[in-house]
Motif scaffolding. Structure first.
Motif: not given
Length: 171
Positions: A39-40, A52, A54
């Motif tokens: 991640q992200p 995006e 996360t």
């Protein structure tokens, strides 16, 4: 050696799970649950529409996988993400083992025969039941070469961006 800024397609959002915003996902990581280690995520539902993420969390659910994304708390929000591809930066992935390659690292490299006849460049690869296949294009034609190291693929030099194959240039 990876090229900076390259993205790897690592999964896809394929459906809804429950009413609290959980999503069914496909993962192409090995093992599949490793997708949550990278991640992200960059979700792309359509060109130019990227998000995006996360902090995605997930678990095995039956034969599939489900994920909960931060900020996605209901079924309606989750439904808008169905069909999104999950990409990660190439640099997030661990280095490949000896004689192993990420497909994204092979894309664009030059392909020549063992007699040094230029065949073109790697366009992309795809999996079949038996083996992976390298698609080589030179502007005029497309060749499908089995990615079988030792038989057809004799060497790969990522730093020189060159693959040597045992392949008839007429085929």
């Amino acid at each position: 050696m990876a090229q900076a800024g390259r993205r790897v397609l690592i999964g896809r959002i394929v459906g809804l799970y429950g009413v609290q915003g959980w999503l069914k996902i496909e993962s192409w990581a090995e093992p599949r649950m490793r997708i949550f280690d990278y991640q992200p995520w960059l979700l792309s539902a359509a060109p130019g529409k990227e998000m995006e993420i996360t902090g995605a969390k997930g678990r095995q659910q039956g034969k599939g996988m489900v994920a909960q994304l931060p900020g996605v708390d209901d079924r309606e929000q989750a439904a808008a993400l169905i069909g999104s591809d999950i990409h990660v930066d190439r640099e997030q992935l661990p280095p490949p083992g000896k004689d192993e390659y990420y497909w994204v690292d092979l894309e664009g490299i030059e392909v020549v025969t063992t007699e040094n006849v230029e065949l073109g460049r790697v366009s992309h690869l795809f999996a079949t039941g038996a083996n992976d296949v390298v698609v080589v294009r030179d502007g005029e034609r497309e060749r499908l070469i089995p990615f079988i190291q030792g038989s057809y693929v004799r060497s790969v030099d990522l730093s020189a961006k060159r693959m040597v194959v045992d392949w008839d240039p007429e085929f």
